[in-house]
Design an enzyme around this catalytic site. Structure first.
Site, PDB file in Angstrom:
ATOM      1  CB  VAL A  53      72.019   8.542 -29.372  1.00 26.54           C
ATOM      2  CG1 VAL A  53      70.698   7.806 -29.141  1.00 26.54           C
ATOM      3  CG2 VAL A  53      71.832   9.722 -30.319  1.00 26.54           C
ATOM      4  CB  CYS A  54      71.925   5.114 -26.352  1.00 27.17           C
ATOM      5  SG  CYS A  54      71.559   3.516 -25.619  1.00 27.17           S
ATOM      6  CB  THR A  55      75.801   3.412 -23.789  1.00 29.74           C
ATOM      7  OG1 THR A  55      75.767   2.771 -25.069  1.00 29.74           O
ATOM      8  CG2 THR A  55      74.801   2.747 -22.861  1.00 29.74           C
TER       9      THR A  55
END
Lengths: 206, 206
Positions: free
Chosen positions: A97-99
């Site tokens: 998820v995300c970075t």
């Protein structure tokens, strides 16, 4: 079904807890919270989470969930990317998820794959030779990456649908009453005014 | 601005972490995680969260966030409702997510107010003389209640808009990339087929 939720200092808690509260209630699932040590891990707004196992002790999981947050230290340290490269070999699903996808890229998991990350940090992928795809969820074989923070909920529901079936995924979506009513229509850079995008990017990179 | 995020055994982590990752990054905010003791608190799918203070020690907060989950023990024990009744008196905002509103009702905070809760547990309000309103977010004066689990994200963004202004709330929505793409259109009982609603209610009450 063993699911490993990765914890590291300055992670964004919601990146992990969104998928956890979708996947963690599924029948037959055992949730593991894996970190460098068993000491509580501090997320990026102060919440501390307790690991149940360590990178040294957990050598296999069926599903791996890597949250985003400030990944600077984990990229430089190398322990977590090395662990991800190893566990990915026998995992059924490796997700981020995300970075968190930067950690998968550093581990070599995204080589030749389509992937996404938080809209404000495409360089975390491109600097590692991975093209950034601007979609909320990107699936490439056994690897699924999600856009920023809240996208982990959508990703985990999509994964549930594929792996456990639509009926169970629908039940979970209804159980967490996931019928979103965002107060503004500015949740992605494609929808937000340019000035808001620039301001938000500046704050996130500060 | 002191924000108290309430922790108790068998809470649903996402109910708290959604609002936390919206409110916890706001300028000038100090996040407190308050529980009966300083021992880690186990959420309803196994994640353990570390309190920073206790009900005995935290006597004031500007914003209170009460997550839902299995509230049976907390309703019977009475310590948490008693604390809520006290801190509500000087709080600027008292909020809940999901069945957390049952704890506010038990504390008397919802007397004469409109409120909501998780769709499958209206009796937790009606048994305490509070009418259940089927809306995602219900504001009544300084009290804001949200529907099930994921509704806490919408509530916290709405609260941010009122208290910190639309510009900052929009920035936070973009920062957490909250542009939801639920895989199914069944996230509320009004949208889900009757059979799915019945099955899900049965599982949640099991």
């Amino acid at each position: 079904m063993d699911i490993a939720f990765v914890l590291y200092p300055n992670m964004t808690a919601l990146d992990m807890v969104g998928p956890y509260d979708v996947l963690g209630h599924l029948p037959g699932v055992t949730a593991h919270f894996v970190a460098a040590t068993l000491e509580p891990v501090g997320a990026d707004a102060g919440l501390r989470l307790v690991p149940t196992t360590t990178f040294a002790d957990l050598t296999h999981a069926d599903v791996i969930v890597v949250p985003g947050g400030d990944v600077t230290h984990e990229l430089a340290d190398g322990t977590l990317p090395k662990w991800l490269a190893q566990v990915h070999e026998t995992a059924k699903w490796t997700t981020s998820v995300c970075t968190g996808s930067a950690l998968l890229a550093e581990a070599g998991v995204l080589k030749g794959r389509r992937a996404t990350t938080h809209w404000a940090f495409p360089e975390l992928l491109t600097d590692r030779g991975v093209e950034m795809v601007s979609e909320r969820i990107v699936r490439d074989g056994p690897v699924m990456t999600a856009a920023g923070v809240s996208a982990g909920i959508d990703m985990a529901l999509a994964l549930t649908g594929i792996e456990w079936g639509d009926d169970i995924a629908k039940r979970i979506q209804l159980a967490i009453e996931y019928d979103p009513e965002p107060p503004y229509d500015c949740g992605s850079p494609a929808k937000a005014p340019a000035e808001l995008v620039a301001q938000t990017r500046a704050v996130l990179h500060a």
